[in-house]
Design an enzyme around this catalytic site. Sequence first.
Site, short mmCIF file in Angstrom:
data_model
loop_
_atom_site.label_atom_id
_atom_site.label_comp_id
_atom_site.label_asym_id
_atom_site.label_seq_id
_atom_site.Cartn_x
_atom_site.Cartn_y
_atom_site.Cartn_z
N SER A 53 -65.89 -30.02 1.17
CA SER A 53 -66.04 -29.21 2.39
C SER A 53 -67.36 -29.46 3.12
CB SER A 53 -65.92 -27.72 2.05
OG SER A 53 -66.95 -27.32 1.17
N HIS A 92 -72.29 -24.22 1.58
CA HIS A 92 -71.96 -24.32 2.99
C HIS A 92 -73.19 -24.09 3.86
CE1 HIS A 92 -67.29 -23.68 2.66
NE2 HIS A 92 -67.69 -24.87 2.26
N ASP A 142 -66.37 -19.20 7.09
CA ASP A 142 -66.03 -18.79 5.72
C ASP A 142 -65.55 -17.35 5.59
OD1 ASP A 142 -66.83 -21.28 4.99
OD2 ASP A 142 -68.72 -20.67 4.08
#
Length: 200
Positions: A53, A92, A142
């Site tokens: 990701s 992330h 997210d």
Amino acid sequence: MFAELAPYLSNPRQTLAQILNFALVLSTAFMGWKALSVYTNSSSPIVVVLSGSMEPAFQRGDLLFLWNNSPRAEVGEIVVYNVQGKDIPIVHRVIKAFGTGDGGKKSQRRLEKEADKRSGPGLSSPISHQMLTKGDNNIADDTELYAQGQDYLDRKLDIVGSVRGYIPAVGYVTIMLAENPWMKTVLLGIMGVMVMLQRE
């Protein structure tokens, strides 16, 4: 193999010394990990990227080094966080950040509303700095990954640390051990036998 072990089995004192030597190696590694955790202020100062990701910034299997002593995480910073109720670290990038006095009254009201949800009635709010994250290789943010009813991550409650460095591909060993639990047993067995067979 049993023939090689026979001399050690017949000498309990030497066998005990080898076992204690093996325990010392494990305890030293554990203490080193704890010391690093205290220094970085992170429960997991080293983590492995488990998905794609964050490509192309990080690939699956990259080993990340974290630092968790900064009071804020700025937009663009890459952080590692844990979702409430789950024990899987997610790597992330911060795309929005809200802090006390930042973003005007609307953002402050959002912070207070989230604080009420997270802290519960009669408890003081632990909210200090909130953020929204997204994987570089993902289309959406997210929000769907967060705990039910949670709109943002809290800096103190959810963040494991900010990425300060990495080593490519080294973490694949950890991924292989996680995906094949039997390999852990084999590896520990090999380490134990090697220590037992060492001659002083």
